[in-house]
Design a protein around this motif. Structure first.
Motif, PDB file in Angstrom:
ATOM      1  N   MET A 153       1.997  51.773 -11.788  1.00  0.00           N
ATOM      2  CA  MET A 153       1.125  51.723 -10.606  1.00  0.00           C
ATOM      3  C   MET A 153      -0.177  51.015 -10.964  1.00  0.00           C
ATOM      4  O   MET A 153      -0.792  51.326 -11.983  1.00  0.00           O
ATOM      5  CB  MET A 153       0.842  53.140 -10.105  1.00  0.00           C
ATOM      6  N   GLY A 154      -0.605  50.103 -10.119  1.00  0.00           N
ATOM      7  CA  GLY A 154      -1.814  49.353 -10.387  1.00  0.00           C
ATOM      8  C   GLY A 154      -3.061  50.209 -10.354  1.00  0.00           C
ATOM      9  O   GLY A 154      -3.102  51.274  -9.708  1.00  0.00           O
ATOM     10  N   ALA A 155      -4.092  49.724 -11.052  1.00  0.00           N
ATOM     11  CA  ALA A 155      -5.340  50.480 -11.123  1.00  0.00           C
ATOM     12  C   ALA A 155      -5.984  50.641  -9.745  1.00  0.00           C
ATOM     13  O   ALA A 155      -6.561  51.692  -9.432  1.00  0.00           O
ATOM     14  CB  ALA A 155      -6.305  49.778 -12.081  1.00  0.00           C
ATOM     15  N   VAL A 156      -5.883  49.597  -8.924  1.00  0.00           N
ATOM     16  CA  VAL A 156      -6.498  49.671  -7.588  1.00  0.00           C
ATOM     17  C   VAL A 156      -5.802  50.719  -6.732  1.00  0.00           C
ATOM     18  O   VAL A 156      -6.457  51.538  -6.072  1.00  0.00           O
ATOM     19  CB  VAL A 156      -6.450  48.290  -6.900  1.00  0.00           C
ATOM     20  N   LEU A 157      -4.457  50.726  -6.749  1.00  0.00           N
ATOM     21  CA  LEU A 157      -3.716  51.710  -5.961  1.00  0.00           C
ATOM     22  C   LEU A 157      -3.984  53.121  -6.452  1.00  0.00           C
ATOM     23  O   LEU A 157      -4.180  54.037  -5.650  1.00  0.00           O
ATOM     24  CB  LEU A 157      -2.220  51.399  -6.032  1.00  0.00           C
ATOM     25  N   PHE A 158      -4.018  53.301  -7.785  1.00  0.00           N
ATOM     26  CA  PHE A 158      -4.297  54.638  -8.307  1.00  0.00           C
ATOM     27  C   PHE A 158      -5.717  55.072  -7.937  1.00  0.00           C
ATOM     28  O   PHE A 158      -5.957  56.235  -7.597  1.00  0.00           O
ATOM     29  CB  PHE A 158      -4.131  54.666  -9.827  1.00  0.00           C
ATOM     30  N   GLY A 159      -6.653  54.138  -7.978  1.00  0.00           N
ATOM     31  CA  GLY A 159      -8.024  54.479  -7.603  1.00  0.00           C
ATOM     32  C   GLY A 159      -8.124  54.918  -6.153  1.00  0.00           C
ATOM     33  O   GLY A 159      -8.849  55.869  -5.825  1.00  0.00           O
ATOM     34  N   LEU A 160      -7.372  54.220  -5.282  1.00  0.00           N
ATOM     35  CA  LEU A 160      -7.371  54.598  -3.870  1.00  0.00           C
ATOM     36  C   LEU A 160      -6.776  55.989  -3.681  1.00  0.00           C
ATOM     37  O   LEU A 160      -7.337  56.827  -2.951  1.00  0.00           O
ATOM     38  CB  LEU A 160      -6.589  53.568  -3.062  1.00  0.00           C
ATOM     39  N   LEU A 161      -5.643  56.243  -4.351  1.00  0.00           N
ATOM     40  CA  LEU A 161      -5.028  57.573  -4.258  1.00  0.00           C
ATOM     41  C   LEU A 161      -5.960  58.646  -4.799  1.00  0.00           C
ATOM     42  O   LEU A 161      -6.067  59.741  -4.236  1.00  0.00           O
ATOM     43  CB  LEU A 161      -3.701  57.590  -5.019  1.00  0.00           C
ATOM     44  N   ALA A 162      -6.639  58.344  -5.896  1.00  0.00           N
ATOM     45  CA  ALA A 162      -7.555  59.317  -6.485  1.00  0.00           C
ATOM     46  C   ALA A 162      -8.689  59.656  -5.526  1.00  0.00           C
ATOM     47  O   ALA A 162      -9.075  60.825  -5.376  1.00  0.00           O
ATOM     48  CB  ALA A 162      -8.116  58.783  -7.802  1.00  0.00           C
ATOM     49  N   LEU A 163      -9.225  58.647  -4.841  1.00  0.00           N
ATOM     50  CA  LEU A 163     -10.284  58.893  -3.858  1.00  0.00           C
ATOM     51  C   LEU A 163      -9.778  59.765  -2.717  1.00  0.00           C
ATOM     52  O   LEU A 163     -10.476  60.685  -2.258  1.00  0.00           O
ATOM     53  CB  LEU A 163     -10.822  57.574  -3.327  1.00  0.00           C
ATOM     54  N   LEU A 164      -8.567  59.492  -2.242  1.00  0.00           N
ATOM     55  CA  LEU A 164      -7.988  60.299  -1.165  1.00  0.00           C
ATOM     56  C   LEU A 164      -7.764  61.735  -1.621  1.00  0.00           C
ATOM     57  O   LEU A 164      -8.017  62.683  -0.862  1.00  0.00           O
ATOM     58  CB  LEU A 164      -6.674  59.676  -0.691  1.00  0.00           C
ATOM     59  N   VAL A 165      -7.289  61.902  -2.851  1.00  0.00           N
ATOM     60  CA  VAL A 165      -7.054  63.255  -3.366  1.00  0.00           C
ATOM     61  C   VAL A 165      -8.372  64.019  -3.495  1.00  0.00           C
ATOM     62  O   VAL A 165      -8.463  65.200  -3.118  1.00  0.00           O
ATOM     63  CB  VAL A 165      -6.320  63.200  -4.717  1.00  0.00           C
ATOM     64  N   LEU A 166      -9.394  63.371  -4.020  1.00  0.00           N
ATOM     65  CA  LEU A 166     -10.695  64.039  -4.156  1.00  0.00           C
ATOM     66  C   LEU A 166     -11.266  64.393  -2.782  1.00  0.00           C
ATOM     67  O   LEU A 166     -11.836  65.479  -2.602  1.00  0.00           O
ATOM     68  CB  LEU A 166     -11.661  63.141  -4.922  1.00  0.00           C
ATOM     69  N   ALA A 167     -11.114  63.483  -1.820  1.00  0.00           N
ATOM     70  CA  ALA A 167     -11.560  63.798  -0.456  1.00  0.00           C
ATOM     71  C   ALA A 167     -10.770  64.974   0.099  1.00  0.00           C
ATOM     72  O   ALA A 167     -11.323  65.852   0.788  1.00  0.00           O
ATOM     73  CB  ALA A 167     -11.393  62.575   0.440  1.00  0.00           C
ATOM     74  N   GLY A 168      -9.469  65.013  -0.197  1.00  0.00           N
ATOM     75  CA  GLY A 168      -8.651  66.135   0.248  1.00  0.00           C
ATOM     76  C   GLY A 168      -9.066  67.444  -0.388  1.00  0.00           C
ATOM     77  O   GLY A 168      -9.035  68.502   0.255  1.00  0.00           O
ATOM     78  N   CYS A 169      -9.470  67.410  -1.642  1.00  0.00           N
ATOM     79  CA  CYS A 169      -9.953  68.630  -2.298  1.00  0.00           C
ATOM     80  C   CYS A 169     -11.235  69.125  -1.648  1.00  0.00           C
ATOM     81  O   CYS A 169     -11.419  70.339  -1.437  1.00  0.00           O
ATOM     82  CB  CYS A 169     -10.174  68.367  -3.780  1.00  0.00           C
ATOM     83  N   LEU A 170     -12.132  68.199  -1.327  1.00  0.00           N
ATOM     84  CA  LEU A 170     -13.358  68.579  -0.616  1.00  0.00           C
ATOM     85  C   LEU A 170     -13.028  69.184   0.745  1.00  0.00           C
ATOM     86  O   LEU A 170     -13.648  70.168   1.171  1.00  0.00           O
ATOM     87  CB  LEU A 170     -14.276  67.371  -0.463  1.00  0.00           C
ATOM     88  N   VAL A 187      -2.336  67.626  -2.377  1.00  0.00           N
ATOM     89  CA  VAL A 187      -1.252  67.876  -3.320  1.00  0.00           C
ATOM     90  C   VAL A 187      -0.143  66.835  -3.161  1.00  0.00           C
ATOM     91  O   VAL A 187       0.353  66.275  -4.144  1.00  0.00           O
ATOM     92  CB  VAL A 187      -0.686  69.296  -3.147  1.00  0.00           C
ATOM     93  N   ALA A 188       0.244  66.553  -1.931  1.00  0.00           N
ATOM     94  CA  ALA A 188       1.280  65.555  -1.691  1.00  0.00           C
ATOM     95  C   ALA A 188       0.826  64.175  -2.153  1.00  0.00           C
ATOM     96  O   ALA A 188       1.607  63.414  -2.750  1.00  0.00           O
ATOM     97  CB  ALA A 188       1.643  65.527  -0.213  1.00  0.00           C
ATOM     98  N   LEU A 189      -0.426  63.836  -1.911  1.00  0.00           N
ATOM     99  CA  LEU A 189      -0.938  62.540  -2.346  1.00  0.00           C
ATOM    100  C   LEU A 189      -0.959  62.441  -3.869  1.00  0.00           C
ATOM    101  O   LEU A 189      -0.612  61.406  -4.447  1.00  0.00           O
ATOM    102  CB  LEU A 189      -2.343  62.315  -1.779  1.00  0.00           C
ATOM    103  N   ALA A 190      -1.373  63.526  -4.525  1.00  0.00           N
ATOM    104  CA  ALA A 190      -1.392  63.519  -5.993  1.00  0.00           C
ATOM    105  C   ALA A 190       0.017  63.439  -6.560  1.00  0.00           C
ATOM    106  O   ALA A 190       0.261  62.753  -7.562  1.00  0.00           O
ATOM    107  CB  ALA A 190      -2.109  64.766  -6.499  1.00  0.00           C
ATOM    108  N   LEU A 191       0.961  64.138  -5.920  1.00  0.00           N
ATOM    109  CA  LEU A 191       2.353  64.079  -6.368  1.00  0.00           C
ATOM    110  C   LEU A 191       2.905  62.662  -6.200  1.00  0.00           C
ATOM    111  O   LEU A 191       3.662  62.170  -7.058  1.00  0.00           O
ATOM    112  CB  LEU A 191       3.192  65.077  -5.578  1.00  0.00           C
ATOM    113  N   LEU A 192       2.514  61.999  -5.125  1.00  0.00           N
ATOM    114  CA  LEU A 192       2.919  60.602  -4.936  1.00  0.00           C
ATOM    115  C   LEU A 192       2.385  59.737  -6.072  1.00  0.00           C
ATOM    116  O   LEU A 192       3.084  58.849  -6.583  1.00  0.00           O
ATOM    117  CB  LEU A 192       2.393  60.096  -3.591  1.00  0.00           C
ATOM    118  N   GLY A 193       1.150  60.020  -6.500  1.00  0.00           N
ATOM    119  CA  GLY A 193       0.581  59.287  -7.620  1.00  0.00           C
ATOM    120  C   GLY A 193       1.355  59.505  -8.905  1.00  0.00           C
ATOM    121  O   GLY A 193       1.543  58.575  -9.694  1.00  0.00           O
ATOM    122  N   VAL A 194       1.820  60.736  -9.141  1.00  0.00           N
ATOM    123  CA  VAL A 194       2.609  61.029 -10.331  1.00  0.00           C
ATOM    124  C   VAL A 194       3.915  60.234 -10.316  1.00  0.00           C
ATOM    125  O   VAL A 194       4.335  59.646 -11.321  1.00  0.00           O
ATOM    126  CB  VAL A 194       2.889  62.545 -10.433  1.00  0.00           C
TER     127      VAL A 194
END
Length: 377
Positions: free
Chosen positions: A1-18, A290-297
């Motif tokens: 997975m590219g760094a840009v895509l992972f970064g986008l997923l990470a931002l979405l996951v962090l927003a979801g945690c908030l 959780v689903a977004l993070a699992l997609l990242g995995v």
């Protein structure tokens, strides 16, 4: 997975945690708020459309009659005189002093929304100026009508709606369905209101002034709409009036016969929401860290950063659920059920985003862009 895509997923996951943390805080705040008493207690008509002898129906209907309220009417309605729900109505205990029961037994009109068709056949028997539309499975306490009437003392309030807490019937599908309501719908509704989106009514219970309803075209204006609850709120908003939230949620019993029925049910809900607000429905993916993070995995092949992100999302989600359970007085759910809930929620989101067809009471409809129903059978 590219760094840009992972970064986008990470931002979405962090927003979801908030989001999960904010949702848990809102649930705790809502449950701890004081319960106001109404300054006036006008007579109320409660409309209860029925369809079949659902599990727990006797207890739900009896709770509607057991109100500590001076004067109210309960109108039960079925579209078939042979509906077994009528036997449940006949077996109810006598109403308290000041209360009365009326029964409407169809035939209903040609409305595509069968619930609204039932309500239209009941309407001639509705006598009072405050009208409550309540689902058959709603269970209440004795202060239910006071909770609904209290906000109507403000002339700027045109309608009052109730959140609802789900209790599961038999089976794992029912438990997973209840989790979706208690830790998905209810918290998201509170967060939306905290952000200024106080424009929704929830179908379990809606109270509205008769004059407001009639000025907005009455129940006939809802005849072909799937989201009849949202449309009732729209009638009040169109007149410059607010929608208030009842101080306490009602309770419902969730009984799903199987996973296919559960998926069809939740898909109909999701596509109803999408018909009302598609951009908001698409953006709601952020509520599923959780689903977004699992997609990242999966996309990263199990890379360590993705696994760490998944651990964070799962921990925050579990903590939020435990806070909400405590605030609402719910038993702790199992981790397996919660995991299934996360997977199902994402699957429903994905499928709902890609179509407009819904299955409702055995009939297939397409939800048009204006929210009306087009039969496909």
């Amino acid at each position: 997975m590219g760094a840009v895509l992972f970064g986008l997923l990470a931002l979405l996951v962090l927003a979801g945690c908030l989001y999960q943390a904010a949702a848990a805080w809102q649930v705790r705040r809502f449950a701890a708020a004081p319960r106001p008493r109404p300054t006036a207690r006008p007579p109320v008509s409660v409309m209860k459309p029925l369809c079949g002898d659902e599990p727990g129906l006797d207890r739900a209907l009896a709770s509607t009659l057991a109100q500590d309220y001076p004067a109210f009417q309960v109108v039960f309605g079925v579209d078939d005189p042979a509906d077994p729900a009528l036997a449940v109505v006949r077996a109810l205990p006598p109403p308290p002093l000041g209360a009365e029961i009326a029964v409407a037994t169809g035939p209903t009109g040609p409305a595509r929304n069968r619930k609204v068709a039932n309500l239209l056949s009941m309407w001639p028997q509705v006598r009072h100026e405050v009208v409550v539309v309540a689902d058959a499975d709603v269970r209440t306490d004795a202060a239910y009508l006071d909770d609904l009437v209290a906000p109507l003392a403000d002339p700027a309030v045109g309608a009052v709606t109730s959140l609802y807490v789900a209790h599961p019937g038999a089976g794992r599908a029912s438990r997973v369905a209840a989790l979706g309501i208690n830790h998905g719908f209810l918290p998201s509704a509170l967060v939306a209101r905290a952000l200024g989106r106080a424009d929704g009514c929830f179908g379990a219970t809606i109270a509205i002034r008769r004059a407001v309803l009639e000025q907005g075209g009455g129940l006939a204006a809802l005849a072909d709409l799937l989201a009849d609850d949202w449309a009732l709120g729209a009638i009040a908003r169109a007149q410059g009036l607010r929608i208030a939230l009842s101080a306490r949620p009602v309770e419902i019993l969730v009984t799903e016969p199987g996973w296919r029925a559960l998926f069809d049910h939740e898909l109909r809900w999701a596509r109803t929401i999408a018909a009302i607000d598609r951009p908001g429905a698409l953006a709601s993916v952020v509520t599923q860290p959780v689903a977004l993070a699992l997609l990242g995995v999966v996309l990263s092949g199990g890379a360590a950063p993705a696994l760490a992100l998944l651990a964070l999302a799962a921990g925050v989600r579990l903590a939020a659920v435990r806070v909400e359970e405590t605030a609402l007085g719910l038993p702790r759910c199992g981790l397996g059920d919660l995991a299934l809930r996360e997977i199902l929620s994402f699957a429903v989101y994905a499928v709902a985003s890609a179509g407009r067809t819904v299955l409702w009471r055995g009939r297939r409809f397409v939800v048009r862009r204006d929210g009306t129903l087009e039969p496909r059978d």
